[in-house]
Design a protein around this motif. Structure first.
Motif, short mmCIF file in Angstrom:
data_model
loop_
_atom_site.label_atom_id
_atom_site.label_comp_id
_atom_site.label_asym_id
_atom_site.label_seq_id
_atom_site.Cartn_x
_atom_site.Cartn_y
_atom_site.Cartn_z
N VAL A 104 0.84 -1.20 0.00
CA VAL A 104 0.00 0.00 0.00
C VAL A 104 0.87 1.25 0.00
N PRO A 105 0.72 2.15 -0.99
CA PRO A 105 1.45 3.41 -0.95
C PRO A 105 0.72 4.36 0.00
N LEU A 106 1.47 4.97 0.92
CA LEU A 106 0.84 5.85 1.92
C LEU A 106 0.90 7.32 1.53
N VAL A 227 4.13 0.62 2.30
CA VAL A 227 4.20 -0.40 3.35
C VAL A 227 3.47 -1.65 2.89
N ARG A 228 3.62 -2.73 3.65
CA ARG A 228 2.87 -3.95 3.34
C ARG A 228 1.41 -3.78 3.77
N ALA A 229 0.51 -4.43 3.06
CA ALA A 229 -0.92 -4.33 3.36
C ALA A 229 -1.26 -4.90 4.73
N ASP A 230 -0.43 -5.84 5.23
CA ASP A 230 -0.75 -6.47 6.51
C ASP A 230 -0.23 -5.66 7.72
N MET A 231 0.33 -4.50 7.49
CA MET A 231 0.74 -3.65 8.60
C MET A 231 -0.51 -3.22 9.36
N PRO A 232 -0.48 -3.23 10.70
CA PRO A 232 -1.65 -2.79 11.47
C PRO A 232 -2.14 -1.42 11.04
N ALA A 233 -3.45 -1.28 10.93
CA ALA A 233 -4.06 -0.03 10.46
C ALA A 233 -3.63 1.16 11.32
N GLU A 234 -3.51 0.93 12.63
CA GLU A 234 -3.12 2.02 13.54
C GLU A 234 -1.73 2.54 13.22
N LEU A 235 -0.80 1.62 12.90
CA LEU A 235 0.56 2.04 12.57
C LEU A 235 0.59 2.76 11.22
N LYS A 236 -0.17 2.26 10.26
CA LYS A 236 -0.25 2.94 8.96
C LYS A 236 -0.71 4.38 9.14
N LYS A 237 -1.72 4.56 9.98
CA LYS A 237 -2.25 5.91 10.21
C LYS A 237 -1.21 6.80 10.90
N LYS A 238 -0.50 6.24 11.89
CA LYS A 238 0.52 7.02 12.59
C LYS A 238 1.62 7.47 11.64
#
Length: 288
Positions: A104-106, A227-238
């Motif tokens: 997933v591109p952030l 990042v990888r798609a399986d990264m926790p959503a909370e960490l992606k948001k942070k």
């Protein structure tokens, strides 16, 4: 020795808690890398203040792991050896393809919405893409968006096939190496990332009296943090929030953004790179 079910249970619980704590601690490291489009020392210099900033914002250790080539950055993320990578548009497409959509591109820089490449030369006889016929040309890495894929794509659009119409093509491996190859007379011309070109000029590391730009491409989407798609959503948001919060009006923000050659970071999405993917397939650099 008397067997005690209670003692055994306590031992198992303690072991389980120790394992969980160790696992949790292991997860408190964000493993980051970037495509090696510049010298390793330059990549480390650019990332150091960003890594320190992310550590504070995420409350976890951030480790930068250099990779040997573009392919290693893709494989590192896909094979769970890395958690986040600075990709070019093409390497993102490769990672998306290799992982079957599990990346997933952030965020991307504002500048990456309309990125460009430049063609450079020292020859007075090269003033257009057509003039490259029968000449030698250096790209950057084979997996580079701005140093190979898009320059090749624009050459093909101009009805110039680099593999048959040019005398020889080479791959320098990095944008700054392409400039060195052209300046040193190893090739007649080169194609590279406009951002690196402008930085080298600002740092007075290129003699613009000898090396000049003769063609600038139309704009296209390029770099992003993925990042990888399986990264926790909370960490992606942070992570996303940390990048979006970078502000050039603060000393820390300005230092980081200047090193990243960014005005600011903005959210991005996979759909932004469909044209890059199409260009890669049309150029035969990605299986159809």
């Amino acid at each position: 020795m008397t067997f005690s079910p209670l003692r055994t249970l306590k031992t198992l619980i303690a072991a389980s808690l120790m394992f969980a704590a160790a696992h949790s601690q292991a997860q408190q490291v964000l493993r980051v890398s970037a495509i090696p489009d510049e010298a390793p020392t330059e990549l480390q210099r650019k990332f150091k203040p960003l890594g320190e900033y992310l550590e504070k914002k995420l409350n976890m250790k951030v480790e930068f792991t250099p990779v040997t080539d573009y392919a290693a950055s893709v494989e590192g993320l896909v094979n769970h050896k890395l958690d986040m990578v600075w990709f070019g548009g093409f390497t993102f497409v490769q990672a998306k393809d290799r992982s079957k959509g599990q990346v997933v591109p952030l965020v991307q820089r504002v500048e990456d919405e309309k990125f460009r490449s430049v063609f450079i030369t020292t020859s007075k006889n090269i003033n257009s893409l057509q003039d490259l016929k029968g000449k030698t040309l250096s790209f950057g890495s084979e997996s580079s968006t701005s140093g190979h894929l898009m320059p090749r794509s624009f050459l093909l659009a101009a009805k110039i096939d680099p593999d048959t119409d040019l005398k020889r093509i080479a791959f320098s491996g990095a944008h700054d190496a392409t400039v060195a190859a052209v300046a040193g007379g190893k090739v007649d011309a080169g194609a590279l990332n406009i951002s690196v070109w402008e930085k080298l000029i600002e740092q007075k590391k290129v003699d613009t009296g000898a090396v000049r730009v003769f063609y600038t491409t139309p704009p296209y989407f390029d770099y992003n943090w993925t990042v990888r798609a399986d990264m926790p959503a909370e960490l992606k948001k942070k992570i996303t929030d940390a990048f979006l919060a970078l502000d050039s009006s603060t000393p820390e923000g300005k230092a980081i953004l200047d090193l990243q050659r960014a005005t600011k970071f903005i959210p991005t999405k996979a759909e932004n790179y469909v044209n890059i993917e199409a260009a890669a397939r049309n150029a035969g650099l990605l299986q159809k």
